[in-house]
Design an enzyme around this catalytic site. Sequence first.
Site, mmCIF file in Angstrom:
data_model
loop_
_atom_site.group_PDB
_atom_site.id
_atom_site.type_symbol
_atom_site.label_atom_id
_atom_site.label_comp_id
_atom_site.label_asym_id
_atom_site.label_seq_id
_atom_site.Cartn_x
_atom_site.Cartn_y
_atom_site.Cartn_z
ATOM 1 C CG HIS A 10 -1.744 -1.217 1.260
ATOM 2 N ND1 HIS A 10 -2.939 -1.455 0.533
ATOM 3 C CD2 HIS A 10 -1.512 -2.334 1.980
ATOM 4 C CE1 HIS A 10 -3.110 -2.825 0.650
ATOM 5 N NE2 HIS A 10 -2.618 -3.460 1.537
ATOM 6 C CD GLU A 24 -2.160 -3.286 4.857
ATOM 7 O OE1 GLU A 24 -3.465 -2.841 4.841
ATOM 8 O OE2 GLU A 24 -1.590 -4.147 4.373
ATOM 9 C CG HIS A 79 0.540 -6.713 2.629
ATOM 10 N ND1 HIS A 79 -0.576 -5.864 2.076
ATOM 11 C CD2 HIS A 79 1.121 -7.088 1.538
ATOM 12 C CE1 HIS A 79 -0.156 -5.715 0.494
ATOM 13 N NE2 HIS A 79 1.075 -6.550 0.462
ATOM 14 C CD GLU A 145 -1.846 -9.570 5.211
ATOM 15 O OE1 GLU A 145 -1.879 -8.725 6.172
ATOM 16 O OE2 GLU A 145 -2.463 -9.768 4.043
#
Length: 234
Positions: A10, A24, A79, A145
């Site tokens: 992102h 994030e 992430h 993650e």
Amino acid sequence: MKKIKWDKGHGGSDPGAVANGLKEKDLTHRIVEYAMDYLEANYTGFEQRTTRAGDQTLTLSQRADMANKWGADVFISVHINAGKGTGFEIYVHPNASPQSVALQNVLHGEILSAIQQFENITDRGKKRANYAVLRETKMPAVLTENLFIDSNDAKLLKNEAFLKAVGEAHARGVAKFLGLPQKAKPQPQTQQKPQQKASNQKLYRVQVGSFSDRKNAERLAAELKKKGYPAIIV
Ligand SMILES: [Zn+2]
């Protein structure tokens, strides 16, 4: 010379998941920067690039293309999870190569043990998903993650030391996977030389008091200054 492509999950107009006052993209950028700094400081025999040096908006395919065109040896997409769960998980593509699976294994171990030094966080395991960056990249590729932004995990994500530890664990895993040589540590002898030089011009300090109450220290320092002595409080 091994080529490492870091993907900061992102950026730009896409902040990723947002909760608990956290975005994030801010967290993934910190983690990747810590990873890159750690590799730079401790290993040789590699080049590394990130999909975004700043906060650009990029599509998933653009990021995979960049890694393919450069001929990266490894691709790591970082992430933070969302959905009110807890823990760490790491993905490869459902048709992942054995090298991608090997990369997944090494990173899983390194990152999980770094996280668990802070708290006994859940291991959500080694998973497979048809994510675009994993599907479209031609080299060993994983996607991490790192805890959940919208649960209790957020308190760890607000801890800079935690982000640093997670970044450095990513770096160690990649270095292990690629077999990067470690940088030679400076010899103790070379560190002693400047000290020997400095000893020719010794400084002598005079301590005039130590106090548990800072006010008393300030009172004495003021008194010394009044009498013309430079005074510092340590
Ligand atoms: Zn994400």
